[in-house]
Scaffold this motif. Structure first.
Motif, PDB file in Angstrom:
ATOM      1  N   LEU A 135       0.849  -1.178   0.000  1.00 43.28           N
ATOM      2  CA  LEU A 135       0.000   0.000   0.000  1.00 43.28           C
ATOM      3  C   LEU A 135       0.888   1.233   0.000  1.00 43.28           C
ATOM      4  CD1 LEU A 135      -2.573  -0.986   2.767  1.00 43.28           C
ATOM      5  CD2 LEU A 135      -2.904  -1.058   0.287  1.00 43.28           C
ATOM      6  N   PHE A 136       0.453   2.270  -0.703  1.00 46.17           N
ATOM      7  CA  PHE A 136       1.206   3.517  -0.765  1.00 46.17           C
ATOM      8  C   PHE A 136       0.288   4.681  -0.421  1.00 46.17           C
ATOM      9  CE2 PHE A 136       3.307   0.586  -3.607  1.00 46.17           C
ATOM     10  CZ  PHE A 136       4.643   0.765  -3.328  1.00 46.17           C
ATOM     11  N   ILE A 137       0.819   5.639   0.312  1.00 46.94           N
ATOM     12  CA  ILE A 137       0.109   6.885   0.571  1.00 46.94           C
ATOM     13  C   ILE A 137       1.033   8.035   0.196  1.00 46.94           C
ATOM     14  CG2 ILE A 137      -1.381   5.921   2.370  1.00 46.94           C
ATOM     15  CD1 ILE A 137       0.412   7.375   4.419  1.00 46.94           C
ATOM     16  N   ALA A 138       0.450   9.203  -0.004  1.00 48.36           N
ATOM     17  CA  ALA A 138       1.273  10.332  -0.436  1.00 48.36           C
ATOM     18  C   ALA A 138       0.811  11.624   0.208  1.00 48.36           C
ATOM     19  CB  ALA A 138       1.222  10.464  -1.954  1.00 48.36           C
ATOM     20  N   SER A 139       1.775  12.481   0.412  1.00 49.80           N
ATOM     21  CA  SER A 139       1.539  13.860   0.825  1.00 49.80           C
ATOM     22  C   SER A 139       1.812  14.708  -0.413  1.00 49.80           C
ATOM     23  CB  SER A 139       2.487  14.218   1.966  1.00 49.80           C
ATOM     24  OG  SER A 139       2.292  15.548   2.361  1.00 49.80           O
ATOM     25  N   CYS A 140       0.838  15.537  -0.805  1.00 51.34           N
ATOM     26  CA  CYS A 140       0.871  16.187  -2.112  1.00 51.34           C
ATOM     27  C   CYS A 140       0.933  17.710  -2.013  1.00 51.34           C
ATOM     28  CB  CYS A 140      -0.375  15.818  -2.902  1.00 51.34           C
ATOM     29  SG  CYS A 140      -0.716  14.039  -2.958  1.00 51.34           S
ATOM     30  N   VAL A 141       1.423  18.311  -3.097  1.00 53.93           N
ATOM     31  CA  VAL A 141       1.491  19.760  -3.248  1.00 53.93           C
ATOM     32  C   VAL A 141       0.880  20.103  -4.596  1.00 53.93           C
ATOM     33  CG1 VAL A 141       3.031  21.753  -3.468  1.00 53.93           C
ATOM     34  CG2 VAL A 141       3.604  19.900  -1.885  1.00 53.93           C
ATOM     35  N   ARG A 142      -0.025  21.086  -4.613  1.00 51.02           N
ATOM     36  CA  ARG A 142      -0.616  21.553  -5.867  1.00 51.02           C
ATOM     37  C   ARG A 142       0.047  22.850  -6.251  1.00 51.02           C
ATOM     38  NH1 ARG A 142      -2.379  22.463 -10.639  1.00 51.02           N
ATOM     39  NH2 ARG A 142      -4.574  22.134 -11.147  1.00 51.02           N
ATOM     40  N   GLU A 143       0.595  22.900  -7.465  1.00 56.64           N
ATOM     41  CA  GLU A 143       1.183  24.107  -8.015  1.00 56.64           C
ATOM     42  C   GLU A 143       0.401  24.488  -9.265  1.00 56.64           C
ATOM     43  OE1 GLU A 143       5.710  23.382  -6.442  1.00 56.64           O
ATOM     44  OE2 GLU A 143       5.116  22.416  -8.319  1.00 56.64           O
ATOM     45  N   ALA A 144       0.756  25.597  -9.886  1.00 61.85           N
ATOM     46  CA  ALA A 144      -0.026  26.126 -11.015  1.00 61.85           C
ATOM     47  C   ALA A 144      -0.282  25.080 -12.093  1.00 61.85           C
ATOM     48  CB  ALA A 144       0.667  27.346 -11.603  1.00 61.85           C
ATOM     49  N   ASP A 145       0.750  24.366 -12.522  1.00 55.76           N
ATOM     50  CA  ASP A 145       0.564  23.397 -13.600  1.00 55.76           C
ATOM     51  C   ASP A 145       1.112  22.015 -13.262  1.00 55.76           C
ATOM     52  OD1 ASP A 145       3.226  24.060 -13.645  1.00 55.76           O
ATOM     53  OD2 ASP A 145       3.311  24.485 -15.793  1.00 55.76           O
ATOM     54  N   THR A 146       1.331  21.750 -11.972  1.00 56.97           N
ATOM     55  CA  THR A 146       1.820  20.443 -11.545  1.00 56.97           C
ATOM     56  C   THR A 146       1.195  20.028 -10.216  1.00 56.97           C
ATOM     57  OG1 THR A 146       3.717  21.366 -10.355  1.00 56.97           O
ATOM     58  CG2 THR A 146       4.108  20.697 -12.632  1.00 56.97           C
ATOM     59  N   VAL A 147       1.229  18.742  -9.998  1.00 56.81           N
ATOM     60  CA  VAL A 147       0.979  18.157  -8.680  1.00 56.81           C
ATOM     61  C   VAL A 147       2.236  17.360  -8.360  1.00 56.81           C
ATOM     62  CG1 VAL A 147      -0.376  16.497  -7.346  1.00 56.81           C
ATOM     63  CG2 VAL A 147      -1.524  18.041  -8.950  1.00 56.81           C
ATOM     64  N   ARG A 148       2.817  17.620  -7.208  1.00 57.61           N
ATOM     65  CA  ARG A 148       4.005  16.893  -6.775  1.00 57.61           C
ATOM     66  C   ARG A 148       3.679  16.141  -5.500  1.00 57.61           C
ATOM     67  NH1 ARG A 148       7.871  19.396  -4.742  1.00 57.61           N
ATOM     68  NH2 ARG A 148       6.876  21.394  -4.389  1.00 57.61           N
ATOM     69  N   TYR A 149       4.227  14.942  -5.406  1.00 58.45           N
ATOM     70  CA  TYR A 149       4.048  14.210  -4.157  1.00 58.45           C
ATOM     71  C   TYR A 149       5.176  13.223  -3.919  1.00 58.45           C
ATOM     72  CZ  TYR A 149       1.751  10.522  -7.029  1.00 58.45           C
ATOM     73  OH  TYR A 149       1.438   9.553  -7.954  1.00 58.45           O
ATOM     74  N   ARG A 150       5.343  12.914  -2.657  1.00 57.26           N
ATOM     75  CA  ARG A 150       6.238  11.834  -2.235  1.00 57.26           C
ATOM     76  C   ARG A 150       5.345  10.682  -1.822  1.00 57.26           C
ATOM     77  NH1 ARG A 150      11.289  13.246   0.844  1.00 57.26           N
ATOM     78  NH2 ARG A 150      11.946  13.342  -1.334  1.00 57.26           N
ATOM     79  N   ALA A 151       5.621   9.512  -2.403  1.00 61.14           N
ATOM     80  CA  ALA A 151       4.852   8.300  -2.075  1.00 61.14           C
ATOM     81  C   ALA A 151       5.598   7.507  -0.995  1.00 61.14           C
ATOM     82  CB  ALA A 151       4.644   7.447  -3.314  1.00 61.14           C
ATOM     83  N   TYR A 152       4.830   7.042  -0.039  1.00 61.25           N
ATOM     84  CA  TYR A 152       5.369   6.275   1.068  1.00 61.25           C
ATOM     85  C   TYR A 152       4.750   4.880   1.044  1.00 61.25           C
ATOM     86  CZ  TYR A 152       6.783  10.804   2.890  1.00 61.25           C
ATOM     87  OH  TYR A 152       7.359  12.034   3.038  1.00 61.25           O
ATOM     88  N   ARG A 153       5.592   3.874   1.154  1.00 58.75           N
ATOM     89  CA  ARG A 153       5.110   2.499   1.298  1.00 58.75           C
ATOM     90  C   ARG A 153       4.742   2.297   2.754  1.00 58.75           C
ATOM     91  NH1 ARG A 153       7.700  -2.007   3.011  1.00 58.75           N
ATOM     92  NH2 ARG A 153       6.724  -3.956   2.400  1.00 58.75           N
ATOM     93  N   VAL A 154       3.548   1.795   2.994  1.00 62.19           N
ATOM     94  CA  VAL A 154       3.118   1.483   4.356  1.00 62.19           C
ATOM     95  C   VAL A 154       3.757   0.148   4.708  1.00 62.19           C
ATOM     96  CG1 VAL A 154       1.167   1.075   5.903  1.00 62.19           C
ATOM     97  CG2 VAL A 154       0.964   2.735   4.026  1.00 62.19           C
ATOM     98  N   THR A 155       4.580   0.142   5.758  1.00 57.88           N
ATOM     99  CA  THR A 155       5.314  -1.083   6.129  1.00 57.88           C
ATOM    100  C   THR A 155       4.497  -1.950   7.054  1.00 57.88           C
ATOM    101  OG1 THR A 155       6.381  -0.029   8.020  1.00 57.88           O
ATOM    102  CG2 THR A 155       7.530   0.078   5.892  1.00 57.88           C
TER     103      THR A 155
END
Length: 155
Positions: A135-155
């Motif tokens: 399973l993966f979860i992410a913390s995301c950032v919305r910018e003008a023309d992008t969405v960026r996130y870091r995905a974390y594997r739930v251990t």
């Protein structure tokens, strides 16, 4: 004997930058205010190195309080040709003025709003099969023309 479940942790696994098109606002439908945002490209780096392919989209439903239900689906291709189908489900919420600023494409501090997602990955590439087993979860950032996130594997 009573067995105790192990406590899950988070393991940073990969970073994603998704380039998005303009917001297509369908207005109020029977389920709420529907918006669709085309995914036009991007990249994945870290434990996966891949290019996000154009053609996916984020189908959003804006609730009456301004909270956005996220339903994204897109594909990526590794340098070895392995394809990954990514499904993203989540929530973006915050104060009305913050959400309006994001919609206008303004830079907003990510600590001023909540944007979290869960990811499901599918692939037929043997070297990526392990992605289907976590399973993966992410913390995301919305910018003008992008969405960026870091995905974390739930251990």
């Amino acid at each position: 004997m009573t067995l105790t479940p192990t406590e899950p942790g988070l393991e940073a696994t990969f970073d994603v930058t998704v380039r998005v098109g303009q917001v297509a606002d369908y207005g109020t439908t029977r389920t709420g205010n529907r918006r669709v945002i085309d995914i036009i490209g991007g990249e994945i780096t870290g434990s996966i190195d891949a290019t996000i392919l154009p053609g996916g989209a984020d189908w959003q439903l804006v609730r009456p309080d301004g909270t956005i239900d996220i339903d994204g689906r897109y594909s990526a291709k590794t340098s070895k040709g392995g394809l990954i189908y990514i499904t993203v489900s989540g929530v973006r919420s915050g104060a009305p003025e913050t959400l309006e600023a994001l919609l206008r494409g303004e830079a907003v501090d990510p600590s001023d709003y909540y944007f979290r997602t869960s990811l499901t990955l599918e692939t037929s590439a043997p070297e990526l099969a392990h992605l289907e087993q976590s399973l993966f979860i992410a913390s995301c950032v919305r910018e003008a023309d992008t969405v960026r996130y870091r995905a974390y594997r739930v251990t």
